[in-house]
Design an enzyme around this catalytic site. Structure first.
Site, short mmCIF file in Angstrom:
data_model
loop_
_atom_site.label_atom_id
_atom_site.label_comp_id
_atom_site.label_asym_id
_atom_site.label_seq_id
_atom_site.Cartn_x
_atom_site.Cartn_y
_atom_site.Cartn_z
N ASN A 96 6.68 -4.26 0.95
CA ASN A 96 5.29 -4.14 1.38
C ASN A 96 4.39 -3.44 0.38
O ASN A 96 3.18 -3.44 0.52
CB ASN A 96 5.22 -3.39 2.72
CG ASN A 96 5.72 -1.97 2.61
OD1 ASN A 96 6.88 -1.76 2.27
ND2 ASN A 96 4.87 -0.99 2.90
N GLY A 144 8.11 -3.80 -5.05
CA GLY A 144 8.65 -4.73 -4.06
C GLY A 144 7.65 -5.78 -3.64
O GLY A 144 7.99 -6.96 -3.50
N SER A 164 16.98 2.88 -12.70
CA SER A 164 15.93 3.60 -13.43
C SER A 164 16.53 4.20 -14.69
O SER A 164 17.74 4.46 -14.75
CB SER A 164 15.36 4.71 -12.54
OG SER A 164 14.58 5.63 -13.28
N GLY A 193 11.70 -2.91 0.80
CA GLY A 193 10.49 -2.25 0.33
C GLY A 193 9.46 -3.23 -0.18
O GLY A 193 8.70 -2.93 -1.10
N GLY A 205 3.94 -1.74 -3.98
CA GLY A 205 4.42 -1.49 -5.33
C GLY A 205 5.23 -2.61 -5.93
O GLY A 205 4.88 -3.79 -5.85
N TYR A 213 17.91 12.52 -7.72
CA TYR A 213 17.36 11.20 -8.02
C TYR A 213 18.19 10.52 -9.11
O TYR A 213 18.55 9.34 -8.99
CB TYR A 213 15.90 11.31 -8.47
CG TYR A 213 15.26 9.97 -8.76
CD1 TYR A 213 15.08 9.03 -7.75
CD2 TYR A 213 14.85 9.63 -10.05
CE1 TYR A 213 14.50 7.80 -8.01
CE2 TYR A 213 14.26 8.40 -10.32
CZ TYR A 213 14.09 7.48 -9.30
OH TYR A 213 13.54 6.26 -9.56
#
Length: 300
Positions: free
Chosen positions: A24, A28, A146, A22, A26, A172
């Site tokens: 690309n 990441g 998280s 990931g 935020g 989640y």
């Protein structure tokens, strides 16, 4: 050294190879940007190669882009084979990509989307790449969890893939709890195999695209409170970067923001829920994850 742990405290990364899922957007992207800025060769492992190339063009340093769709075991196996061929030694694997609060959807292999992407996808990728990390002194697997791992804080083995019922927040929370339990069990196994370690991190409440699937009422609340509770992605990425690069880090540790409620701030050592430390459940989750993905690890 005293004071806040900031980007300036990232050690020299020259000669190191880092894979960032990931990478690309935020957190990441910021993780990849700062690693490359300190000399690492960074591979952005992304689902959309064109977006990955656009992100790589915005990064100063050595970067590459690898197609990786964490919702497909076929894609994960292909990506892992490509990465092993291109990079016989890997110093850092940053399991960053994720989805949050999605509607009830499934991956290409029939797994509930949040559990399948956030946990099973990274579990499979790590297992397939681990032999490239084990011989490398100081190599690390960093998995992003998280504070939501405390939501419905259990692994629901009776309906692991949410086939009988579905809760966006519950699914989640389970996936983020699984990220931590995977890290702790992986570290226990790595302890017998050289210097590779597994570490976890969480970004607090960061301003990224991850919240795009929140229900409308929740998005309104988050948007209204954003100036008070969120922080820039560049700050949210710091716990991951500290877990990946700080020479004082120990395997099995967990890093998050130092502010109130761990929502904002600079990275510090934090604690996770009691449920996350249940070794029996960790081992059961590991066994089920191997069965579902068909991936076994070269560590026992």
């Amino acid at each position: 050294m005293s004071g806040n742990w900031t980007e300036q405290r990232i050690p020299d990364q020259r000669g190191r190879i880092a894979i960032v899922t990931g990478g690309n957007t935020g957190l990441g992207f910021e993780t990849a940007r700062m690693l490359a800025g300190h000399g690492a060769t960074v591979v952005l492992a992304v689902r959309d190669v064109e977006k990955g190339r656009q992100a790589a063009a915005r990064i100063t340093g050595n970067t590459a882009v690898q197609l990786l769709d964490l919702t497909s075991l076929d894609s994960i196996r292909t990506a892992a084979a490509d990465l092993r061929a291109a990079y016989p030694r890997i110093d850092l694997l940053i399991n960053n990509a994720g989805v949050m609060y999605t509607p009830k959807l499934t991956t290409a292999d029939g797994f509930e989307l949040q559990f399948g992407t956030n946990h099973l996808g990274h579990f499979a990728l790590t297992g397939l790449l681990l032999e490239s990390l084990l011989p490398v002194p100081g190599s690390r697997v960093v998995t992003v969890s998280s504070t939501a791992h405390r939501i419905n804080a259990a692994i629901h083995f009776d309906d692991l893939l949410w086939q009988r019922s579905y809760s966006r927040s519950g699914a989640y929370g389970q996936s983020k709890l699984a990220n931590l339990m995977f890290t702790y069990e992986l570290q226990r196994r790595l302890a017998y195999h050289g210097s590779t370690i597994a570490v976890a991190a969480h970004p607090g409440v960061s301003n990224t695209e991850l919240a795009r699937n929140l229900p409308g009422w929740m998005r309104m609340i988050v948007t209204g409170l954003a100036p008070l509770i969120t922080q820039k992605a560049a700050i949210g990425a710091l716990p991951t970067l500290r877990a990946a690069t700080d020479p004082s880090i120990l395997g099995g540790e967990f890093y998050g923001p130092d502010g109130w409620g761990e929502m904002r701030g600079y990275p510090k050592l934090v604690t996770s829920s009691a449920a996350s430390h249940d070794q029996k459940i960790q081992q059961q989750l590991w066994a089920v994850s191997e069965e579902l993905t068909g991936v076994t690890f070269p560590v026992k």
